[in-house]
Design an enzyme around this catalytic site. Sequence first.
Site, PDB file in Angstrom:
ATOM      1  N   HIS A   1      15.098  10.974 -23.730  1.00 46.91           N
ATOM      2  CA  HIS A   1      14.226  10.162 -22.886  1.00 46.91           C
ATOM      3  C   HIS A   1      14.107   8.743 -23.437  1.00 46.91           C
ATOM      4  O   HIS A   1      14.193   8.512 -24.645  1.00 46.91           O
ATOM      5  CB  HIS A   1      12.844  10.808 -22.787  1.00 46.91           C
ATOM      6  CG  HIS A   1      12.849  12.087 -22.012  1.00 46.91           C
ATOM      7  ND1 HIS A   1      12.745  12.132 -20.643  1.00 46.91           N
ATOM      8  CD2 HIS A   1      12.971  13.381 -22.423  1.00 46.91           C
ATOM      9  CE1 HIS A   1      12.785  13.392 -20.233  1.00 46.91           C
ATOM     10  NE2 HIS A   1      12.921  14.164 -21.292  1.00 46.91           N
TER      11      HIS A   1
ATOM     12  N   HIS B   1      14.443  19.147 -15.176  1.00 55.19           N
ATOM     13  CA  HIS B   1      13.877  19.987 -16.235  1.00 55.19           C
ATOM     14  C   HIS B   1      13.451  21.326 -15.642  1.00 55.19           C
ATOM     15  O   HIS B   1      12.962  21.394 -14.507  1.00 55.19           O
ATOM     16  CB  HIS B   1      12.636  19.336 -16.834  1.00 55.19           C
ATOM     17  CG  HIS B   1      12.915  18.199 -17.776  1.00 55.19           C
ATOM     18  ND1 HIS B   1      13.744  17.160 -17.461  1.00 55.19           N
ATOM     19  CD2 HIS B   1      12.452  17.945 -19.018  1.00 55.19           C
ATOM     20  CE1 HIS B   1      13.779  16.310 -18.477  1.00 55.19           C
ATOM     21  NE2 HIS B   1      12.998  16.766 -19.437  1.00 55.19           N
TER      22      HIS B   1
ATOM     23  N   GLU C   1      11.112  25.416 -19.604  1.00 52.46           N
ATOM     24  CA  GLU C   1      10.561  25.005 -20.893  1.00 52.46           C
ATOM     25  C   GLU C   1       9.154  25.577 -21.015  1.00 52.46           C
ATOM     26  O   GLU C   1       8.916  26.531 -21.736  1.00 52.46           O
ATOM     27  CB  GLU C   1      10.551  23.484 -21.009  1.00 52.46           C
ATOM     28  CG  GLU C   1       9.985  22.971 -22.331  1.00 52.46           C
ATOM     29  CD  GLU C   1       9.790  21.456 -22.335  1.00 52.46           C
ATOM     30  OE1 GLU C   1       9.720  20.893 -23.439  1.00 52.46           O
ATOM     31  OE2 GLU C   1       9.681  20.855 -21.246  1.00 52.46           O
TER      32      GLU C   1
ATOM     33  N   HIS D   1      20.411  14.819 -23.340  1.00 52.91           N
ATOM     34  CA  HIS D   1      18.976  14.985 -23.087  1.00 52.91           C
ATOM     35  C   HIS D   1      18.178  14.116 -24.058  1.00 52.91           C
ATOM     36  O   HIS D   1      17.770  14.550 -25.139  1.00 52.91           O
ATOM     37  CB  HIS D   1      18.550  16.450 -23.224  1.00 52.91           C
ATOM     38  CG  HIS D   1      17.195  16.723 -22.642  1.00 52.91           C
ATOM     39  ND1 HIS D   1      17.002  17.468 -21.498  1.00 52.91           N
ATOM     40  CD2 HIS D   1      15.959  16.324 -23.025  1.00 52.91           C
ATOM     41  CE1 HIS D   1      15.712  17.524 -21.218  1.00 52.91           C
ATOM     42  NE2 HIS D   1      15.057  16.830 -22.140  1.00 52.91           N
TER      43      HIS D   1
ATOM     44  N   ASP E   1      15.644  15.294 -27.017  1.00 59.54           N
ATOM     45  CA  ASP E   1      14.479  15.130 -26.154  1.00 59.54           C
ATOM     46  C   ASP E   1      13.728  13.823 -26.450  1.00 59.54           C
ATOM     47  O   ASP E   1      13.972  12.805 -25.806  1.00 59.54           O
ATOM     48  CB  ASP E   1      13.553  16.343 -26.285  1.00 59.54           C
ATOM     49  CG  ASP E   1      12.650  16.535 -25.075  1.00 59.54           C
ATOM     50  OD1 ASP E   1      12.795  15.790 -24.092  1.00 59.54           O
ATOM     51  OD2 ASP E   1      11.801  17.446 -25.114  1.00 59.54           O
ATOM     52  N   ASP E   2      12.824  13.841 -27.416  1.00 61.45           N
ATOM     53  CA  ASP E   2      12.007  12.665 -27.769  1.00 61.45           C
ATOM     54  C   ASP E   2      11.903  12.557 -29.287  1.00 61.45           C
ATOM     55  O   ASP E   2      10.899  12.957 -29.880  1.00 61.45           O
ATOM     56  CB  ASP E   2      10.596  12.791 -27.167  1.00 61.45           C
ATOM     57  CG  ASP E   2      10.600  12.764 -25.658  1.00 61.45           C
ATOM     58  OD1 ASP E   2      10.876  11.707 -25.084  1.00 61.45           O
ATOM     59  OD2 ASP E   2      10.329  13.828 -25.050  1.00 61.45           O
TER      60      ASP E   2
END
Length: 337
Positions: free
Chosen positions: A16, A198, A201, A14, A279-280
């Site tokens: 991005h 996704h 969340e 996961h 994630d980021d």
Amino acid sequence: MARPLDQLPKAHLHLHFTGSMRHTTLLELAQEQGLHLPDALVQDWPPKLRATDERGWFRFQRLYDIARSVLRRESDVYRLLREAAQDEAAEGSRWLEIQVDPSGYAQRFGGLTATLELVLDAAGQAARATNVGVGVVVAANRTRHPLDAKTLARLATQYADKGVTGFGLSNDERRARARDFDGAFRIARRAGLLAVPHGGELSGAASVAECVDDLAADRIGHGIRAAESPRLMERLADRQIACEVCPTSNVGLGVAQRAGDVPVKRLFDAGVPIALGADDPLLFGARLLPQYELAREVYGFSDAEIAELARQSIRFSAAPDSYKKELLAAVDAWLAA
């Protein structure tokens, strides 16, 4: 002495595309281009975010879009993926699935097809240079029309044997129902791509259930709100549908007040497969290794349980079976050391 987590073989499922950029690279590219960055991306980095309300999500997206704007040349794409793979290797990750929506770059790089081919070529070069396997997940955007998602799904299927490993659905899950995108996911699944939307969340357990029921998800991006429903956790465990849990991101966006509130151990103890993710990192300030450190230091996982987290990340990846077998043996060796 505790076993070194950076030597634990693992997979990162996961991450991005823009969000994988090094902060130093963002600053360097912005300076080269004479682009003024907001304080939140410079001296106040990592930014203080809270996306549980509309204004907070808009601010998160705005910062993300500003970061995306520095990727203007093909060489920037090659650099981003090379550095991302180098960072994975440094943290013990041996397989990476990086998620990209080609629509965000299509005008810059000659259209959807040219953009995806650029990303795939850069991913291949990065993999060869670092010995980290790199797969690409093509992701549709919930805030755009489902027909756009079908276009991306058809594009992804054309490269199913050329580096595209899955089809995703990202952005604010409060803006559209997962079931609206079932047509796109049918197209992707017919080509053998993993379904990795996704869910769970910013919205609750029902969001996860919809991804399972309507999109036939193989993995759920985030999925932590499944912990609100014991019955749903039981379904995920029975059907072996993995959740890509990103604790630092959950705290950064205000989904959890602190890392200890993210129900990683509850999901794990319920038998739900987990693949820890970052994630980021560009916006949350932490890559994959700190997520494993949280497992040990905050969630109280033993080394045997941490090894199982790594195994689950490998098992639920799109890596070739022979490579999975090699990595799983290496996890066993780490635990035995």
